[in-house]
Motif scaffolding. Structure first.
Motif, PDB file in Angstrom:
ATOM      1  N   ARG A   1      15.493 -14.388 -17.497  1.00 56.02           N
ATOM      2  CA  ARG A   1      14.531 -15.024 -18.412  1.00 56.02           C
ATOM      3  C   ARG A   1      15.692 -15.950 -19.311  1.00 56.02           C
ATOM      4  O   ARG A   1      14.895 -16.889 -19.985  1.00 56.02           O
ATOM      5  CB  ARG A   1      14.431 -13.721 -18.737  1.00 56.02           C
ATOM      6  CG  ARG A   1      13.784 -12.589 -18.466  1.00 56.02           C
ATOM      7  CD  ARG A   1      13.799 -11.531 -19.648  1.00 56.02           C
ATOM      8  NE  ARG A   1      14.730 -10.200 -19.513  1.00 56.02           N
ATOM      9  CZ  ARG A   1      14.896  -9.800 -18.534  1.00 56.02           C
ATOM     10  NH1 ARG A   1      14.117  -9.589 -17.798  1.00 56.02           N
ATOM     11  NH2 ARG A   1      16.141  -8.533 -18.903  1.00 56.02           N
ATOM     12  N   HIS A   2      16.872 -15.606 -18.945  1.00 54.96           N
ATOM     13  CA  HIS A   2      17.130 -16.444 -20.196  1.00 54.96           C
ATOM     14  C   HIS A   2      16.981 -18.280 -19.666  1.00 54.96           C
ATOM     15  O   HIS A   2      17.606 -19.253 -20.321  1.00 54.96           O
ATOM     16  CB  HIS A   2      19.219 -17.067 -19.707  1.00 54.96           C
ATOM     17  CG  HIS A   2      19.743 -17.955 -20.980  1.00 54.96           C
ATOM     18  ND1 HIS A   2      20.294 -17.718 -22.220  1.00 54.96           N
ATOM     19  CD2 HIS A   2      20.528 -18.308 -20.679  1.00 54.96           C
ATOM     20  CE1 HIS A   2      20.567 -18.268 -22.246  1.00 54.96           C
ATOM     21  NE2 HIS A   2      21.093 -18.664 -20.996  1.00 54.96           N
ATOM     22  N   LEU A   3      16.248 -18.298 -18.455  1.00 56.08           N
ATOM     23  CA  LEU A   3      16.012 -19.806 -17.815  1.00 56.08           C
ATOM     24  C   LEU A   3      14.938 -20.241 -17.925  1.00 56.08           C
ATOM     25  O   LEU A   3      14.330 -21.532 -18.013  1.00 56.08           O
ATOM     26  CB  LEU A   3      16.786 -19.709 -16.324  1.00 56.08           C
ATOM     27  CG  LEU A   3      18.624 -20.471 -16.141  1.00 56.08           C
ATOM     28  CD1 LEU A   3      18.580 -20.382 -14.740  1.00 56.08           C
ATOM     29  CD2 LEU A   3      19.273 -20.883 -16.543  1.00 56.08           C
ATOM     30  N   GLY A   4      14.628 -18.952 -18.764  1.00 61.22           N
ATOM     31  CA  GLY A   4      13.173 -19.507 -19.323  1.00 61.22           C
ATOM     32  C   GLY A   4      12.021 -19.013 -17.347  1.00 61.22           C
ATOM     33  O   GLY A   4      10.707 -20.041 -17.703  1.00 61.22           O
TER      34      GLY A   4
ATOM     35  N   GLY B   1      34.312 -20.810 -11.344  1.00 63.85           N
ATOM     36  CA  GLY B   1      34.428 -19.471 -11.931  1.00 63.85           C
ATOM     37  C   GLY B   1      35.902 -18.822 -10.939  1.00 63.85           C
ATOM     38  O   GLY B   1      35.591 -17.706 -10.037  1.00 63.85           O
ATOM     39  N   ILE B   2      36.636 -17.886 -12.131  1.00 59.41           N
ATOM     40  CA  ILE B   2      37.716 -16.893 -11.101  1.00 59.41           C
ATOM     41  C   ILE B   2      38.348 -16.193 -12.113  1.00 59.41           C
ATOM     42  O   ILE B   2      38.520 -16.443 -13.606  1.00 59.41           O
ATOM     43  CB  ILE B   2      38.958 -16.893 -10.848  1.00 59.41           C
ATOM     44  CG1 ILE B   2      39.549 -16.198  -9.586  1.00 59.41           C
ATOM     45  CG2 ILE B   2      39.358 -18.648 -11.396  1.00 59.41           C
ATOM     46  CD1 ILE B   2      40.504 -16.721  -9.341  1.00 59.41           C
ATOM     47  N   VAL B   3      37.856 -14.447 -12.437  1.00 61.84           N
ATOM     48  CA  VAL B   3      37.936 -13.779 -13.472  1.00 61.84           C
ATOM     49  C   VAL B   3      38.606 -12.176 -12.606  1.00 61.84           C
ATOM     50  O   VAL B   3      37.894 -11.950 -11.558  1.00 61.84           O
ATOM     51  CB  VAL B   3      36.791 -12.934 -14.216  1.00 61.84           C
ATOM     52  CG1 VAL B   3      35.615 -12.784 -13.112  1.00 61.84           C
ATOM     53  CG2 VAL B   3      36.908 -11.763 -15.405  1.00 61.84           C
ATOM     54  N   PRO B   4      40.302 -12.027 -12.554  1.00 68.56           N
ATOM     55  CA  PRO B   4      40.339 -10.388 -12.739  1.00 68.56           C
ATOM     56  C   PRO B   4      39.850  -9.453 -13.017  1.00 68.56           C
ATOM     57  O   PRO B   4      39.921  -9.743 -14.389  1.00 68.56           O
ATOM     58  CB  PRO B   4      41.927 -10.926 -12.844  1.00 68.56           C
ATOM     59  CG  PRO B   4      42.161 -12.316 -13.658  1.00 68.56           C
ATOM     60  CD  PRO B   4      40.871 -13.001 -13.796  1.00 68.56           C
TER      61      PRO B   4
ATOM     62  N   GLN C   1      23.714 -16.588 -13.157  1.00 65.23           N
ATOM     63  CA  GLN C   1      22.721 -17.749 -13.745  1.00 65.23           C
ATOM     64  C   GLN C   1      22.790 -18.991 -12.729  1.00 65.23           C
ATOM     65  O   GLN C   1      21.839 -18.934 -12.588  1.00 65.23           O
ATOM     66  CB  GLN C   1      23.157 -17.993 -15.159  1.00 65.23           C
ATOM     67  CG  GLN C   1      22.414 -19.283 -15.175  1.00 65.23           C
ATOM     68  CD  GLN C   1      22.353 -19.391 -17.092  1.00 65.23           C
ATOM     69  OE1 GLN C   1      22.602 -18.745 -17.632  1.00 65.23           O
ATOM     70  NE2 GLN C   1      22.331 -20.744 -17.328  1.00 65.23           N
ATOM     71  N   TRP C   2      24.496 -18.794 -12.363  1.00 62.57           N
ATOM     72  CA  TRP C   2      25.104 -19.909 -11.318  1.00 62.57           C
ATOM     73  C   TRP C   2      24.275 -19.703  -9.834  1.00 62.57           C
ATOM     74  O   TRP C   2      23.903 -20.739  -9.231  1.00 62.57           O
ATOM     75  CB  TRP C   2      26.127 -19.737 -11.845  1.00 62.57           C
ATOM     76  CG  TRP C   2      27.175 -20.538 -12.769  1.00 62.57           C
ATOM     77  CD1 TRP C   2      26.330 -21.550 -13.084  1.00 62.57           C
ATOM     78  CD2 TRP C   2      28.429 -20.482 -12.620  1.00 62.57           C
ATOM     79  NE1 TRP C   2      27.576 -21.562 -14.094  1.00 62.57           N
ATOM     80  CE2 TRP C   2      28.708 -21.120 -13.996  1.00 62.57           C
ATOM     81  CE3 TRP C   2      29.456 -19.913 -11.708  1.00 62.57           C
ATOM     82  CZ2 TRP C   2      30.124 -21.174 -14.381  1.00 62.57           C
ATOM     83  CZ3 TRP C   2      30.435 -19.701 -11.808  1.00 62.57           C
ATOM     84  CH2 TRP C   2      31.114 -20.524 -13.745  1.00 62.57           C
ATOM     85  N   ALA C   3      23.401 -19.180  -9.409  1.00 68.94           N
ATOM     86  CA  ALA C   3      23.562 -18.704  -8.210  1.00 68.94           C
ATOM     87  C   ALA C   3      21.901 -18.862  -7.811  1.00 68.94           C
ATOM     88  O   ALA C   3      21.445 -19.843  -7.448  1.00 68.94           O
ATOM     89  CB  ALA C   3      22.911 -16.577  -7.964  1.00 68.94           C
TER      90      ALA C   3
ATOM     91  N   ALA D   1      22.111 -28.627 -11.652  1.00 69.36           N
ATOM     92  CA  ALA D   1      23.741 -28.477 -11.231  1.00 69.36           C
ATOM     93  C   ALA D   1      23.979 -27.207 -12.588  1.00 69.36           C
ATOM     94  O   ALA D   1      23.175 -26.448 -13.656  1.00 69.36           O
ATOM     95  CB  ALA D   1      23.954 -29.365 -12.654  1.00 69.36           C
ATOM     96  N   LEU D   2      25.140 -26.529 -12.904  1.00 69.77           N
ATOM     97  CA  LEU D   2      25.619 -25.289 -12.638  1.00 69.77           C
ATOM     98  C   LEU D   2      25.848 -25.026 -14.188  1.00 69.77           C
ATOM     99  O   LEU D   2      26.640 -26.232 -14.554  1.00 69.77           O
ATOM    100  CB  LEU D   2      26.676 -24.841 -11.686  1.00 69.77           C
ATOM    101  CG  LEU D   2      26.211 -23.900 -10.667  1.00 69.77           C
ATOM    102  CD1 LEU D   2      25.408 -24.651  -9.808  1.00 69.77           C
ATOM    103  CD2 LEU D   2      27.785 -23.453 -10.241  1.00 69.77           C
ATOM    104  N   SER D   3      25.420 -24.472 -15.086  1.00 72.63           N
ATOM    105  CA  SER D   3      25.696 -24.574 -16.911  1.00 72.63           C
ATOM    106  C   SER D   3      27.158 -24.175 -16.338  1.00 72.63           C
ATOM    107  O   SER D   3      27.815 -23.257 -15.603  1.00 72.63           O
ATOM    108  CB  SER D   3      25.370 -23.252 -17.273  1.00 72.63           C
ATOM    109  OG  SER D   3      23.114 -23.023 -17.201  1.00 72.63           O
ATOM    110  N   PRO D   4      27.784 -24.567 -17.624  1.00 75.61           N
ATOM    111  CA  PRO D   4      29.714 -24.111 -17.889  1.00 75.61           C
ATOM    112  C   PRO D   4      29.571 -23.645 -18.288  1.00 75.61           C
ATOM    113  O   PRO D   4      28.946 -22.308 -19.153  1.00 75.61           O
ATOM    114  CB  PRO D   4      29.340 -25.434 -19.294  1.00 75.61           C
ATOM    115  CG  PRO D   4      28.403 -25.843 -20.020  1.00 75.61           C
ATOM    116  CD  PRO D   4      27.029 -25.627 -18.920  1.00 75.61           C
TER     117      PRO D   4
END
Length: 325
Positions: free
Chosen positions: A28-31, A208-211, A290-292, A300-303
Protein backbone atom coordinates in the motif's frame (compact mmCIF):
# COMPACT_ATOMS: atom_id res chain seq x y z
CA UNK A 1 -7.74 2.03 -16.51
CA UNK A 2 -7.62 -0.50 -13.69
CA UNK A 3 -4.19 -1.45 -12.40
CA UNK A 4 -3.42 -5.16 -12.39
CA UNK A 5 -2.82 -6.24 -8.79
CA UNK A 6 0.66 -7.08 -7.61
CA UNK A 7 0.20 -10.66 -6.41
CA UNK A 8 2.45 -12.24 -3.82
CA UNK A 9 2.30 -15.87 -2.69
CA UNK A 10 3.47 -17.03 0.72
CA UNK A 11 4.36 -20.72 0.97
CA UNK A 12 3.77 -22.47 4.30
CA UNK A 13 2.06 -19.49 5.93
CA UNK A 14 1.78 -21.15 9.34
CA UNK A 15 1.44 -18.53 12.09
CA UNK A 16 3.20 -15.67 10.28
CA UNK A 17 0.30 -13.23 10.50
CA UNK A 18 2.39 -10.18 11.45
CA UNK A 19 4.80 -10.63 8.55
CA UNK A 20 2.01 -11.07 5.99
CA UNK A 21 0.31 -7.92 7.25
CA UNK A 22 3.64 -6.05 7.02
CA UNK A 23 3.84 -6.98 3.33
CA UNK A 24 0.32 -5.65 2.85
CA UNK A 25 1.33 -2.31 4.39
CA UNK A 26 4.47 -2.17 2.24
CA UNK A 27 2.51 -2.67 -0.96
CA UNK A 28 0.00 0.00 0.00
CA UNK A 29 2.91 2.35 0.78
CA UNK A 30 4.21 1.73 -2.75
CA UNK A 31 0.77 2.58 -4.14
CA UNK A 32 0.20 -0.92 -5.49
CA UNK A 33 -3.07 -2.69 -5.90
CA UNK A 34 -2.10 -5.74 -3.88
CA UNK A 35 -3.32 -9.33 -3.70
CA UNK A 36 -1.86 -11.68 -1.09
CA UNK A 37 -2.16 -15.45 -1.48
CA UNK A 38 -1.03 -18.27 0.77
CA UNK A 39 -0.61 -22.02 0.74
CA UNK A 40 -0.18 -24.50 3.54
CA UNK A 41 -0.55 -28.25 3.95
CA UNK A 42 -2.54 -27.53 7.10
CA UNK A 43 -5.67 -25.44 6.39
CA UNK A 44 -5.98 -24.77 10.14
CA UNK A 45 -2.85 -22.58 10.09
CA UNK A 46 -3.86 -19.13 11.44
CA UNK A 47 -2.17 -17.12 8.66
CA UNK A 48 -4.15 -19.14 6.11
CA UNK A 49 -7.09 -16.86 6.96
CA UNK A 50 -5.45 -13.43 6.86
CA UNK A 51 -4.57 -13.57 3.16
CA UNK A 52 -6.91 -12.55 0.36
CA UNK A 53 -7.09 -16.23 -0.60
CA UNK A 54 -5.29 -19.37 0.51
CA UNK A 55 -5.06 -22.86 -0.94
CA UNK A 56 -4.28 -26.31 0.51
CA UNK A 57 -1.19 -27.94 -0.89
CA UNK A 58 0.51 -31.32 -0.64
CA UNK A 59 3.38 -32.00 1.74
CA UNK A 60 6.77 -30.56 0.80
CA UNK A 61 8.24 -34.05 0.45
CA UNK A 62 5.78 -35.02 -2.31
CA UNK A 63 6.72 -34.77 -5.99
CA UNK A 64 3.74 -32.55 -6.79
CA UNK A 65 4.81 -29.77 -4.41
CA UNK A 66 6.77 -27.64 -6.91
CA UNK A 67 4.38 -28.32 -9.85
CA UNK A 68 1.47 -27.27 -7.60
CA UNK A 69 3.19 -24.01 -6.67
CA UNK A 70 4.06 -23.34 -10.30
CA UNK A 71 0.42 -23.83 -11.30
CA UNK A 72 -0.83 -21.46 -8.61
CA UNK A 73 1.72 -18.85 -9.67
CA UNK A 74 0.75 -19.24 -13.33
CA UNK A 75 -2.98 -19.17 -12.71
CA UNK A 76 -2.88 -16.12 -10.43
CA UNK A 77 -0.04 -14.19 -12.14
CA UNK A 78 2.12 -14.23 -9.00
CA UNK A 79 5.03 -11.78 -9.15
CA UNK A 80 6.75 -12.70 -5.87
CA UNK A 81 6.95 -16.00 -3.96
CA UNK A 82 8.23 -16.06 -0.38
CA UNK A 83 8.62 -19.26 1.62
CA UNK A 84 8.36 -19.11 5.41
CA UNK A 85 9.61 -22.62 6.23
CA UNK A 86 13.08 -24.15 6.15
CA UNK A 87 12.17 -27.50 4.68
CA UNK A 88 11.13 -26.39 1.20
CA UNK A 89 13.92 -23.86 0.62
CA UNK A 90 16.21 -26.20 -1.31
CA UNK A 91 13.44 -27.35 -3.65
CA UNK A 92 12.52 -23.74 -4.34
CA UNK A 93 16.14 -22.66 -4.83
CA UNK A 94 16.68 -25.43 -7.34
CA UNK A 95 13.47 -24.45 -9.17
CA UNK A 96 13.99 -20.68 -9.32
CA UNK A 97 14.40 -20.60 -13.09
CA UNK A 98 11.12 -22.44 -13.67
CA UNK A 99 9.28 -19.77 -11.70
CA UNK A 100 11.24 -16.97 -13.38
CA UNK A 101 10.19 -18.24 -16.82
CA UNK A 102 6.57 -17.54 -15.96
CA UNK A 103 7.25 -14.17 -14.34
CA UNK A 104 7.59 -15.08 -10.65
CA UNK A 105 10.57 -14.02 -8.54
CA UNK A 106 11.32 -16.58 -5.83
CA UNK A 107 13.00 -14.54 -3.11
CA UNK A 108 15.60 -17.09 -2.13
CA UNK A 109 19.34 -17.60 -2.09
CA UNK A 110 21.26 -19.96 -4.36
CA UNK A 111 21.06 -23.73 -3.83
CA UNK A 112 24.65 -23.60 -2.51
CA UNK A 113 23.72 -21.14 0.23
CA UNK A 114 20.58 -23.11 1.15
CA UNK A 115 22.57 -26.36 1.38
CA UNK A 116 25.26 -24.89 3.60
CA UNK A 117 22.57 -23.37 5.81
CA UNK A 118 20.54 -26.56 6.14
CA UNK A 119 23.51 -28.85 6.95
CA UNK A 120 25.18 -27.74 10.18
CA UNK A 121 28.50 -29.35 9.23
CA UNK A 122 28.53 -27.34 6.00
CA UNK A 123 27.59 -24.26 8.04
CA UNK A 124 30.56 -24.85 10.32
CA UNK A 125 32.83 -25.38 7.31
CA UNK A 126 31.62 -22.12 5.74
CA UNK A 127 32.34 -20.20 8.93
CA UNK A 128 35.80 -21.77 9.24
CA UNK A 129 36.65 -21.12 5.57
CA UNK A 130 35.76 -17.45 5.93
CA UNK A 131 37.47 -17.07 9.32
CA UNK A 132 34.20 -16.34 11.07
CA UNK A 133 34.32 -17.32 14.76
CA UNK A 134 32.06 -20.26 15.56
CA UNK A 135 31.89 -22.98 18.24
CA UNK A 136 34.14 -25.93 17.45
CA UNK A 137 32.66 -29.26 16.41
CA UNK A 138 33.41 -32.09 18.82
CA UNK A 139 33.78 -35.75 17.81
CA UNK A 140 31.52 -38.07 19.80
CA UNK A 141 34.21 -40.63 20.65
CA UNK A 142 36.62 -37.89 21.65
CA UNK A 143 33.96 -36.26 23.80
CA UNK A 144 33.41 -39.53 25.65
CA UNK A 145 37.08 -39.61 26.59
CA UNK A 146 37.58 -35.92 27.34
CA UNK A 147 36.26 -33.97 30.29
CA UNK A 148 35.23 -30.93 28.21
CA UNK A 149 31.68 -30.37 29.39
CA UNK A 150 29.36 -28.57 28.94
CA UNK A 151 28.75 -29.34 25.27
CA UNK A 152 25.81 -28.72 22.96
CA UNK A 153 23.99 -31.14 20.64
CA UNK A 154 21.50 -30.50 17.82
CA UNK A 155 20.36 -32.17 14.57
CA UNK A 156 22.49 -31.61 11.46
CA UNK A 157 19.40 -30.45 9.57
CA UNK A 158 17.36 -29.11 12.46
CA UNK A 159 14.94 -26.20 12.49
CA UNK A 160 13.28 -23.85 14.99
CA UNK A 161 15.65 -24.88 17.82
CA UNK A 162 13.96 -28.27 18.07
CA UNK A 163 15.87 -31.22 19.59
CA UNK A 164 18.69 -29.01 20.89
CA UNK A 165 20.21 -29.77 24.29
CA UNK A 166 23.01 -28.74 26.59
CA UNK A 167 25.18 -31.67 27.69
CA UNK A 168 26.58 -31.38 31.19
CA UNK A 169 28.15 -34.80 31.65
CA UNK A 170 29.05 -38.10 29.98
CA UNK A 171 25.66 -39.66 30.78
CA UNK A 172 23.72 -36.89 29.05
CA UNK A 173 26.08 -37.12 26.06
CA UNK A 174 25.39 -40.84 25.65
CA UNK A 175 21.63 -40.43 26.04
CA UNK A 176 21.10 -37.45 23.73
CA UNK A 177 23.50 -38.76 21.09
CA UNK A 178 21.12 -41.69 20.64
CA UNK A 179 18.01 -39.54 21.04
CA UNK A 180 18.73 -36.62 18.67
CA UNK A 181 18.42 -37.52 14.95
CA UNK A 182 21.54 -36.88 12.82
CA UNK A 183 23.34 -35.24 15.75
CA UNK A 184 26.19 -32.78 15.67
CA UNK A 185 28.07 -32.00 18.89
CA UNK A 186 29.65 -28.61 19.48
CA UNK A 187 31.34 -26.76 22.29
CA UNK A 188 28.91 -24.88 24.51
CA UNK A 189 29.32 -21.11 24.40
CA UNK A 190 27.67 -19.06 27.13
CA UNK A 191 26.51 -15.55 26.35
CA UNK A 192 23.66 -13.43 25.04
CA UNK A 193 21.96 -14.78 21.92
CA UNK A 194 21.25 -12.48 18.98
CA UNK A 195 19.41 -12.95 15.72
CA UNK A 196 20.45 -10.74 12.81
CA UNK A 197 18.09 -9.84 9.98
CA UNK A 198 20.11 -9.34 6.79
CA UNK A 199 18.95 -8.31 3.32
CA UNK A 200 21.05 -8.79 0.15
CA UNK A 201 20.05 -7.33 -3.22
CA UNK A 202 20.59 -8.58 -6.79
CA UNK A 203 23.96 -6.77 -6.95
CA UNK A 204 25.26 -8.75 -3.94
CA UNK A 205 25.08 -5.60 -1.81
CA UNK A 206 24.18 -5.99 1.86
CA UNK A 207 21.41 -3.41 2.16
CA UNK A 208 20.49 -3.79 5.79
CA UNK A 209 21.56 -5.62 8.91
CA UNK A 210 19.89 -5.44 12.32
CA UNK A 211 20.67 -7.42 15.49
CA UNK A 212 17.78 -8.50 17.69
CA UNK A 213 18.60 -9.68 21.22
CA UNK A 214 16.59 -12.77 22.10
CA UNK A 215 15.00 -12.12 25.48
CA UNK A 216 12.61 -15.09 25.52
CA UNK A 217 11.93 -18.01 23.20
CA UNK A 218 8.78 -20.13 23.07
CA UNK A 219 8.37 -23.27 20.93
CA UNK A 220 11.57 -22.47 19.05
CA UNK A 221 10.46 -18.96 18.04
CA UNK A 222 11.35 -15.69 19.73
CA UNK A 223 8.53 -14.26 21.87
CA UNK A 224 10.38 -11.30 23.40
CA UNK A 225 13.13 -9.45 21.59
CA UNK A 226 14.93 -6.10 21.54
CA UNK A 227 16.84 -4.32 18.80
CA UNK A 228 20.40 -3.51 19.86
CA UNK A 229 22.49 -1.84 17.16
CA UNK A 230 25.76 -3.05 18.66
CA UNK A 231 28.58 -1.99 16.26
CA UNK A 232 30.69 -5.10 16.99
CA UNK A 233 27.81 -7.48 16.28
CA UNK A 234 26.80 -5.55 13.17
CA UNK A 235 30.35 -5.58 11.78
CA UNK A 236 30.65 -9.32 12.39
CA UNK A 237 27.26 -9.90 10.78
CA UNK A 238 28.27 -7.89 7.72
CA UNK A 239 31.32 -10.14 7.30
CA UNK A 240 29.04 -13.20 7.27
CA UNK A 241 26.53 -11.54 4.94
CA UNK A 242 29.19 -10.49 2.43
CA UNK A 243 30.61 -14.01 2.37
CA UNK A 244 27.11 -15.37 1.74
CA UNK A 245 26.51 -12.79 -1.00
CA UNK A 246 29.57 -14.11 -2.85
CA UNK A 247 27.98 -17.57 -2.75
CA UNK A 248 24.64 -16.37 -4.12
CA UNK A 249 22.92 -15.05 -1.02
CA UNK A 250 19.78 -13.14 -1.96
CA UNK A 251 16.95 -11.42 -0.18
CA UNK A 252 16.25 -12.09 3.49
CA UNK A 253 18.77 -14.11 5.50
CA UNK A 254 18.55 -14.78 9.20
CA UNK A 255 21.80 -15.23 11.20
CA UNK A 256 22.14 -16.39 14.79
CA UNK A 257 25.10 -15.73 17.06
CA UNK A 258 26.24 -15.89 20.68
CA UNK A 259 27.82 -12.78 22.14
CA UNK A 260 30.07 -13.33 25.14
CA UNK A 261 31.18 -9.69 25.42
CA UNK A 262 34.66 -10.62 26.66
CA UNK A 263 35.38 -13.00 23.74
CA UNK A 264 33.64 -11.50 20.71
CA UNK A 265 30.84 -12.77 18.48
CA UNK A 266 30.44 -16.47 17.61
CA UNK A 267 28.01 -17.43 14.84
CA UNK A 268 26.00 -20.64 15.10
CA UNK A 269 23.21 -20.65 12.48
CA UNK A 270 22.23 -19.44 9.01
CA UNK A 271 18.57 -19.45 7.90
CA UNK A 272 17.99 -18.06 4.38
CA UNK A 273 14.42 -16.82 4.98
CA UNK A 274 12.40 -14.32 7.00
CA UNK A 275 12.82 -15.12 10.69
CA UNK A 276 9.92 -15.35 13.10
CA UNK A 277 11.00 -12.18 14.91
CA UNK A 278 11.53 -10.12 11.76
CA UNK A 279 8.37 -8.01 12.34
CA UNK A 280 10.33 -6.25 15.10
CA UNK A 281 12.95 -5.07 12.60
CA UNK A 282 10.22 -4.01 10.17
CA UNK A 283 8.44 -2.03 12.90
CA UNK A 284 11.76 -0.31 13.70
CA UNK A 285 11.89 1.03 10.14
CA UNK A 286 13.82 -1.56 8.14
CA UNK A 287 11.82 -1.83 4.86
CA UNK A 288 12.45 -5.52 4.20
CA UNK A 289 9.00 -6.28 2.69
CA UNK A 290 9.17 -3.14 0.56
CA UNK A 291 12.62 -4.12 -0.71
CA UNK A 292 11.34 -7.60 -1.62
CA UNK A 293 8.48 -6.10 -3.64
CA UNK A 294 10.79 -3.57 -5.30
CA UNK A 295 13.13 -6.39 -6.35
CA UNK A 296 10.21 -8.25 -7.94
CA UNK A 297 9.23 -5.07 -9.79
CA UNK A 298 12.79 -4.52 -11.02
CA UNK A 299 13.03 -1.19 -9.19
CA UNK A 300 15.93 0.33 -7.30
CA UNK A 301 15.62 -0.38 -3.58
CA UNK A 302 14.46 2.46 -1.37
CA UNK A 303 17.05 3.90 1.04
CA UNK A 304 17.09 3.04 4.72
CA UNK A 305 15.25 5.61 6.84
CA UNK A 306 17.45 7.83 8.97
CA UNK A 307 15.62 7.18 12.24
CA UNK A 308 15.74 3.47 13.07
CA UNK A 309 14.33 2.06 16.28
CA UNK A 310 17.39 1.14 18.33
CA UNK A 311 16.12 -0.29 21.62
CA UNK A 312 12.65 -1.08 20.30
CA UNK A 313 11.30 -4.14 22.13
CA UNK A 314 8.77 -6.68 20.89
CA UNK A 315 6.50 -8.60 23.31
CA UNK A 316 4.52 -11.15 21.31
CA UNK A 317 1.24 -12.69 22.41
CA UNK A 318 -1.32 -15.09 20.99
CA UNK A 319 -4.28 -13.76 19.06
CA UNK A 320 -7.22 -15.91 18.05
CA UNK A 321 -8.46 -16.45 14.49
CA UNK A 322 -12.06 -17.68 14.32
CA UNK A 323 -13.14 -19.79 11.32
CA UNK A 324 -16.74 -20.68 10.63
CA UNK A 325 -17.46 -24.04 8.95
Amino acid sequence: MNQDPFTILFANVGRRVSLIRAFGRAMRHLGLSARILGVDANPLSPAYYVTDESFPICRIQEEEYIPSLLEICRRHHVKLLVSLLDTDLLKLAESRELFKQQGTLVLISSPEVVRLARDKRLTHGFFAENRIPTPRVVNYDAALKEDSFPLFIKPLDGSASQMTFRLDNRESLIFFHSYVPNPIIMEYVAGEEYTLDVFIDHEQVVKGIVPRKRLEVRAGEVSKSRIELNPEIMAAGRQVAQALARRGGLGMINLQCIYPADRGVKFIEINPRFGGGCPLSIQAGYPFPQWAVEMALGRALSPLPADLGDGLTMLRYDEAVFVRP
